[in-house]
Each structure stands twice: as structure tokens, then as C-alpha cells.
Design a protein around this motif. Sequence first.
Motif, PDB file in Angstrom:
ATOM      1  N   PHE A  85       0.474  -1.182  -0.067  1.00 39.21           N
ATOM      2  CA  PHE A  85      -0.309   0.066  -0.290  1.00 39.21           C
ATOM      3  C   PHE A  85       1.208   1.215   0.242  1.00 39.21           C
ATOM      4  CE2 PHE A  85      -2.627  -3.812   2.185  1.00 39.21           C
ATOM      5  CZ  PHE A  85      -3.414  -3.492   1.202  1.00 39.21           C
ATOM      6  N   SER A  86       0.336   2.214  -0.828  1.00 43.10           N
ATOM      7  CA  SER A  86       1.347   2.775  -0.973  1.00 43.10           C
ATOM      8  C   SER A  86       1.518   3.772   0.357  1.00 43.10           C
ATOM      9  CB  SER A  86       1.337   4.123  -2.488  1.00 43.10           C
ATOM     10  OG  SER A  86       1.812   4.901  -2.272  1.00 43.10           O
ATOM     11  N   PRO A  87       2.302   4.443   0.815  1.00 43.22           N
ATOM     12  CA  PRO A  87       2.480   5.832   1.972  1.00 43.22           C
ATOM     13  C   PRO A  87       2.386   6.926   1.783  1.00 43.22           C
ATOM     14  CG  PRO A  87       4.615   4.574   2.003  1.00 43.22           C
ATOM     15  CD  PRO A  87       3.662   4.077   0.077  1.00 43.22           C
ATOM     16  N   HIS A  88       2.233   7.165   0.290  1.00 46.04           N
ATOM     17  CA  HIS A  88       1.785   8.388   0.834  1.00 46.04           C
ATOM     18  C   HIS A  88       1.889   8.708  -1.268  1.00 46.04           C
ATOM     19  CE1 HIS A  88       6.053   8.798  -1.164  1.00 46.04           C
ATOM     20  NE2 HIS A  88       6.474   8.285  -0.299  1.00 46.04           N
ATOM     21  N   SER A  89       0.449   9.090  -1.538  1.00 45.71           N
ATOM     22  CA  SER A  89       0.389   9.031  -3.706  1.00 45.71           C
ATOM     23  C   SER A  89      -0.735  10.215  -3.789  1.00 45.71           C
ATOM     24  CB  SER A  89      -0.037   7.416  -3.994  1.00 45.71           C
ATOM     25  OG  SER A  89      -1.452   7.650  -5.276  1.00 45.71           O
ATOM     26  N   TRP A  90      -0.498  10.799  -5.121  1.00 37.32           N
ATOM     27  CA  TRP A  90      -1.262  12.218  -5.074  1.00 37.32           C
ATOM     28  C   TRP A  90      -2.047  10.995  -5.823  1.00 37.32           C
ATOM     29  CZ3 TRP A  90      -1.964  16.391  -1.911  1.00 37.32           C
ATOM     30  CH2 TRP A  90      -1.112  17.404  -1.579  1.00 37.32           C
ATOM     31  N   TRP A  91      -2.247  10.325  -6.702  1.00 35.76           N
ATOM     32  CA  TRP A  91      -3.351  10.216  -7.907  1.00 35.76           C
ATOM     33  C   TRP A  91      -4.701   9.777  -6.936  1.00 35.76           C
ATOM     34  CZ3 TRP A  91      -1.746  11.007 -12.075  1.00 35.76           C
ATOM     35  CH2 TRP A  91      -0.375  10.756 -12.964  1.00 35.76           C
ATOM     36  N   PRO A  92      -4.491   9.006  -6.029  1.00 32.76           N
ATOM     37  CA  PRO A  92      -6.155   8.911  -5.549  1.00 32.76           C
ATOM     38  C   PRO A  92      -7.160   9.965  -5.441  1.00 32.76           C
ATOM     39  CG  PRO A  92      -4.981   7.452  -3.750  1.00 32.76           C
ATOM     40  CD  PRO A  92      -4.046   8.000  -5.374  1.00 32.76           C
ATOM     41  N   LEU A  93      -6.153  11.277  -5.005  1.00 33.15           N
ATOM     42  CA  LEU A  93      -7.197  12.368  -5.418  1.00 33.15           C
ATOM     43  C   LEU A  93      -7.424  12.837  -6.205  1.00 33.15           C
ATOM     44  CD1 LEU A  93      -7.426  15.352  -3.317  1.00 33.15           C
ATOM     45  CD2 LEU A  93      -5.883  15.840  -4.500  1.00 33.15           C
ATOM     46  N   PHE A  94      -6.504  12.600  -7.420  1.00 33.91           N
ATOM     47  CA  PHE A  94      -7.058  13.016  -9.113  1.00 33.91           C
ATOM     48  C   PHE A  94      -8.210  12.618  -9.250  1.00 33.91           C
ATOM     49  CE2 PHE A  94      -2.291  14.678  -8.607  1.00 33.91           C
ATOM     50  CZ  PHE A  94      -2.355  15.974  -8.307  1.00 33.91           C
ATOM     51  N   VAL A  95      -7.351  10.759  -9.088  1.00 28.98           N
ATOM     52  CA  VAL A  95      -9.094   9.958  -9.880  1.00 28.98           C
ATOM     53  C   VAL A  95     -10.375  10.356  -8.771  1.00 28.98           C
ATOM     54  CG1 VAL A  95      -9.981   7.696  -9.739  1.00 28.98           C
ATOM     55  CG2 VAL A  95      -7.376   8.373 -10.039  1.00 28.98           C
ATOM     56  N   MET A 132      -6.181   9.651 -17.420  1.00 29.74           N
ATOM     57  CA  MET A 132      -5.506   9.859 -17.285  1.00 29.74           C
ATOM     58  C   MET A 132      -4.866   9.345 -15.946  1.00 29.74           C
ATOM     59  SD  MET A 132      -3.961  12.877 -20.027  1.00 29.74           S
ATOM     60  CE  MET A 132      -5.399  14.134 -18.649  1.00 29.74           C
ATOM     61  N   SER A 133      -5.691   9.923 -15.200  1.00 36.83           N
ATOM     62  CA  SER A 133      -4.823   9.919 -13.318  1.00 36.83           C
ATOM     63  C   SER A 133      -4.993   8.048 -12.849  1.00 36.83           C
ATOM     64  CB  SER A 133      -5.867  10.219 -12.743  1.00 36.83           C
ATOM     65  OG  SER A 133      -7.650  10.015 -13.466  1.00 36.83           O
ATOM     66  N   CYS A 134      -5.966   7.038 -13.494  1.00 35.95           N
ATOM     67  CA  CYS A 134      -5.959   5.657 -13.471  1.00 35.95           C
ATOM     68  C   CYS A 134      -4.616   5.279 -14.270  1.00 35.95           C
ATOM     69  CB  CYS A 134      -7.178   5.069 -14.132  1.00 35.95           C
ATOM     70  SG  CYS A 134      -8.630   5.795 -13.382  1.00 35.95           S
TER      71      CYS A 134
END
Length: 136
Positions: A83-93, A120-122
Motif C-alpha cells: 500500500f502506497s504510503p503517500h500518493s497523490w493519484w487517488p485525489l486526481f482520480v 489519465m489519473s488511473c
Amino acid sequence: MRVQAFMFYGCAVFFLVTDVVYWLWSKDWTGTTALALSVGLAGLIGFYIHFTIRRLEKANAGPLYEDDPEGEIAQAAGEVGFFSPHSWWPLFVALGAASVSLGFVFGWWLVVFGVAATLMSCVGLVFEYYRGHFQH
């Protein structure tokens, strides 16, 4: 996991009894049909879990650790996943999906923009930790 299968079987029996009583008292076909579908769904899930347990027990040559009365909690230990400890991609999804939803209200041009942003974010979310030719 055998307990879960019997829980769903019990739910199916409960819904069946409830369905019969409901039909006898109300003569309403919509509620009777909904309860009959609930019987089928609970029975289907129970059958699937029971079938999967039997297949896993044959592959493991014995009962699963959940069904072992002498089992230890440590038997269930193992790798769950990464599990990613810090990721901005779920916010963009989520922002892309919100744009699609708002596009149904305000205009189709926003739906097209939201679908493109969501796709694109997915892709960014899926390939975030990909190492190789497409590394970013």
C-alpha cells in the motif's frame, strides 16, 4: 471460512421463511419477488464460499486455519499487499470522477474532460511504482 458459508445458508433460510410469511399475509408480488431474489442471492454466495472452501482444502490437504479449533492467530499471518504510503493519484482520480458527475449536470463538455482526466489519473495510479521502460 466454513462458518461464513453456513451464515449465508442461514440467511437464505431466514429469507425463505420471511418470503413465505410475507406472501401469505400481503399477497404483494413485488415484495415477494424481492425477498425471493434475496433468497437466491444469499444461497448463491453461500454456495460459492462453500465450493471455494472445499477446493482450497483439497489444495492445502487439510482444513484451513480458520476452521482449525487448535489454530493460532500466527497461522493467518502473511503478506497482505503493498500500500502506497503517500500518493497523490487517488485525489486526481476522485477529481476526475467528480468532473464526470458534475458534467452530467452542467454540460457534456465537462463529461468528456472528466473522462479524459479520470483515465489519465488511473494510468498514473496504476503505473506509479512501475519500474522499467515507462518509469516516471
